[in-house]
Design an enzyme around this catalytic site. Structure first.
Site, mmCIF file in Angstrom:
data_model
loop_
_atom_site.group_PDB
_atom_site.id
_atom_site.type_symbol
_atom_site.label_atom_id
_atom_site.label_comp_id
_atom_site.label_asym_id
_atom_site.label_seq_id
_atom_site.Cartn_x
_atom_site.Cartn_y
_atom_site.Cartn_z
ATOM 1 N N SER A 1 33.770 73.995 -96.954
ATOM 2 C CA SER A 1 32.558 74.766 -96.643
ATOM 3 C C SER A 1 32.394 75.948 -97.613
ATOM 4 O O SER A 1 31.291 76.183 -98.109
ATOM 5 C CB SER A 1 32.546 75.236 -95.187
ATOM 6 O OG SER A 1 33.675 76.017 -94.912
ATOM 7 N N SER B 1 23.793 64.451 -99.673
ATOM 8 C CA SER B 1 25.232 64.512 -99.899
ATOM 9 C C SER B 1 25.750 63.096 -100.086
ATOM 10 O O SER B 1 25.271 62.162 -99.441
ATOM 11 C CB SER B 1 25.875 65.169 -98.687
ATOM 12 O OG SER B 1 27.198 64.735 -98.548
ATOM 13 N N ASP C 1 38.930 82.371 -98.709
ATOM 14 C CA ASP C 1 38.452 81.079 -99.211
ATOM 15 C C ASP C 1 37.364 81.263 -100.267
ATOM 16 O O ASP C 1 37.414 80.672 -101.347
ATOM 17 C CB ASP C 1 37.892 80.232 -98.065
ATOM 18 C CG ASP C 1 38.933 79.978 -96.992
ATOM 19 O OD1 ASP C 1 40.117 80.276 -97.242
ATOM 20 O OD2 ASP C 1 38.562 79.496 -95.914
ATOM 21 N N ASP D 1 44.166 87.515 -94.288
ATOM 22 C CA ASP D 1 42.996 88.108 -94.969
ATOM 23 C C ASP D 1 42.195 89.006 -94.032
ATOM 24 O O ASP D 1 41.842 90.126 -94.390
ATOM 25 C CB ASP D 1 42.114 87.048 -95.661
ATOM 26 C CG ASP D 1 41.586 85.947 -94.778
ATOM 27 O OD1 ASP D 1 41.973 85.869 -93.593
ATOM 28 O OD2 ASP D 1 40.764 85.135 -95.271
ATOM 29 N N HIS E 1 46.496 83.681 -92.361
ATOM 30 C CA HIS E 1 45.913 84.539 -91.327
ATOM 31 C C HIS E 1 46.191 86.018 -91.614
ATOM 32 O O HIS E 1 46.423 86.805 -90.718
ATOM 33 C CB HIS E 1 46.405 84.136 -89.922
ATOM 34 C CG HIS E 1 45.809 82.828 -89.481
ATOM 35 N ND1 HIS E 1 44.575 82.746 -88.881
ATOM 36 C CD2 HIS E 1 46.257 81.557 -89.609
ATOM 37 C CE1 HIS E 1 44.300 81.461 -88.627
ATOM 38 N NE2 HIS E 1 45.304 80.721 -89.075
ATOM 39 N N GLU F 1 29.017 82.749 -93.734
ATOM 40 C CA GLU F 1 29.944 82.093 -92.801
ATOM 41 C C GLU F 1 30.064 82.926 -91.515
ATOM 42 O O GLU F 1 30.061 82.388 -90.406
ATOM 43 C CB GLU F 1 31.303 81.954 -93.494
ATOM 44 C CG GLU F 1 32.316 81.177 -92.735
ATOM 45 C CD GLU F 1 32.286 79.667 -93.007
ATOM 46 O OE1 GLU F 1 32.034 79.269 -94.149
ATOM 47 O OE2 GLU F 1 32.508 78.920 -92.051
ATOM 48 N N GLY G 1 36.493 69.250 -93.894
ATOM 49 C CA GLY G 1 37.143 69.711 -92.662
ATOM 50 C C GLY G 1 38.648 69.543 -92.659
ATOM 51 O O GLY G 1 39.249 69.314 -91.614
HETATM 52 C C1 GLA Z 1 40.529 79.914 -92.876
HETATM 53 C C2 GLA Z 1 39.638 81.134 -93.106
HETATM 54 C C3 GLA Z 1 40.307 82.136 -94.043
HETATM 55 C C4 GLA Z 1 41.727 82.469 -93.607
HETATM 56 C C5 GLA Z 1 42.508 81.192 -93.290
HETATM 57 C C6 GLA Z 1 43.850 81.483 -92.692
HETATM 58 O O1 GLA Z 1 40.676 79.186 -94.053
HETATM 59 O O2 GLA Z 1 38.400 80.742 -93.621
HETATM 60 O O3 GLA Z 1 39.501 83.298 -94.126
HETATM 61 O O4 GLA Z 1 41.727 83.346 -92.520
HETATM 62 O O5 GLA Z 1 41.817 80.331 -92.408
HETATM 63 O O6 GLA Z 1 44.679 82.111 -93.613
#
Ligand code: GLA
Length: 392
Positions: free
Chosen positions: A132, A72, A176, A41, A39, A164, A126
């Site tokens: 994703s 898929s 990600d 980024d 948390h 996204e 998920g």
């Molecule tokens: C998810 C979000 C990322 C990041 C993480 C927490 O994976 O897609 O951008 O914020 O949570 O680090």
């Protein structure tokens, strides 16, 4: 890429889109695991993820019309859209990710043609391993390659994040998509999410491996809670920014300023969220130096501290993730364990001595089941390369 995944994909594709074998394009797009720096980024901080060897294989056959069909190996339903109507629709389910990517290319003025696309994945959907982002970046790479759009991987990564944010409606940061697109085999990447400057750190210690464990606990309300955490961080920064003019984002405020930050914030929830951000940022930067020095013990301790902070201060773990991390930390040979990704269910990542991996899985599975009644799954995966075109 796993040979079983390739065989499964090819045989599925033959019935989904017969007669296209001669003109098939293939791409592999990995998942990612974040080792530490959670948390951060979207708070302008540093994160420390790696791409995995688990991921999504895309098989793509161009068509002569403007239809796009998505299949898929994980989800039974085939979705079909026209390039002239690429809107978000709830019942398109996972296909909204690639549909959003196609829309993003068209919005930038690129001329596309129809396609049949198959997604085959050995990444649990998920579960916090970025299934994703893997689909989004893989689709962007395929479209860029097939229609010769000429965009660099960095641009595809940013495009995928925008999909996204704007098309799917999740206010995620860049971690990600960046890890999926820019991963380097056997390396973790220390990414500055403000500037996108990245340094790669080799992770080839013969004695220690990272083991991923899945809570198999369904993630509930994860998107709304995620967006709520983002808003809380934004509120903190709005209060603090005038007092820290050098900080362009919350994660830039130094940990040493904590007593002052605490007194400025007042609100108990904002104090907890911000404490996580500032101290997690310090842990993340330190962790990269621990790895460089081969100090796995210190790295493991930072992972444990990160989990506790996500549990007590950021409050994104829940009983399943806590039980799994706690079970792991009790096993001899496990130096550290923490949740990875957004939280609210999903996976943990643990640093484990190679010779103890079998014991680790057995003992953690047992204790986790005793505590929660759930059964965990484990993934033996290596650190892989970012998304790329592959020959079948
Ligand atoms: C998810 C979000 C990322 C990041 C993480 C927490 O994976 O897609 O951008 O914020 O949570 O680090």
């Amino acid at each position: 890429m796993n040979a079983n995944l390739r065989d499964e994909a090819l045989s599925y594709f033959a019935s989904f889109s017969p007669g296209h074998e001669a003109n098939l394009h293939a791409y592999f797009s990995p998942g990612r695991v974040n080792l530490i720096g959670e948390h951060l980024d979207y708070n302008g901080g540093y994160v420390f993820p790696t791409a995995l060897t688990l991921g999504t294989l895309l098989l793509v056959a161009p068509r002569n019309d403007r239809r796009v069909r998505f299949a898929s190996t994980t989800f039974a339903q085939v979705h079909e859209v026209s390039l002239d109507d690429l809107s978000y629709q709830k019942d398109h389910d996972y296909a909204n990710y690639p549909i959003g990517v196609l829309a993003a290319f068209q919005d930038r003025g690129f001329e596309l043609q129809g396609m049949d696309i198959l997604f085959a994945s050995d990444l649990p959907a998920g579960s916090g391993l970025s299934s994703s982002a893997s689909i989004e970046v893989g689709t962007a790479l395929a479209v860029n390659d097939i229609f010769q759009c000429g965009l660099a991987m960095r641009e595809l990564v940013i495009m995928a994040q925008q999909v996204e944010n704007q098309f799917i409606g999740v206010s995620c940061g860049i971690m990600d998509q960046f890890a999926v697109g820019m991963g380097k085999k056997d390396h973790a990447m220390l990414l500055d999410c403000e500037t996108l400057a990245v340094s790669y750190h080799p992770l080839t210690d013969p004695d220690y491996v990272f083991v991923i464990a899945n809570t198999n606990y369904p993630r509930k309300l994860s998107e709304s809670k995620y967006n709520e955490r983002r808003e809380e961080c934004d509120r903190s920064f709005a209060i603090l920014r005038d007092h820290f003019p050098d900080a362009r984002a919350l994660a830039h405020i130094p940990m040493e300023a904590w007593p002052e930050v605490e007194s400025l914030l007042k609100d108990a929830t904002l104090i907890k969220r911000t404490r996580h951000v500032l101290f997690e940022q310090a842990r993340t930067k330190a962790s990269a130096t621990y790895l460089q020095a081969g100090d796995y013990r210190a790295f493991g301790e930072a992972m444990n501290a990160s989990h506790r902070s996500l549990q007590d201060d950021f409050e994104v773990t829940g009983y399943a993730l806590d039980a799994l991390a706690e079970s792991a930390s009790l096993v001899e040979g496990c130096l550290g364990s923490r949740m990875t990704g957004a939280g609210f269910g999903g996976c943990t990542v643990s640093l484990v001595h190679k010779q103890k991996v079998a014991d680790f899985e057995r003992l953690v599975a047992k204790r986790y089941q005793d505590l929660t009644g759930l059964s965990a799954s484990f993934y033996l995966t290596s650190l892989g390369q970012g998304a790329k075109r592959v020959e079948l």
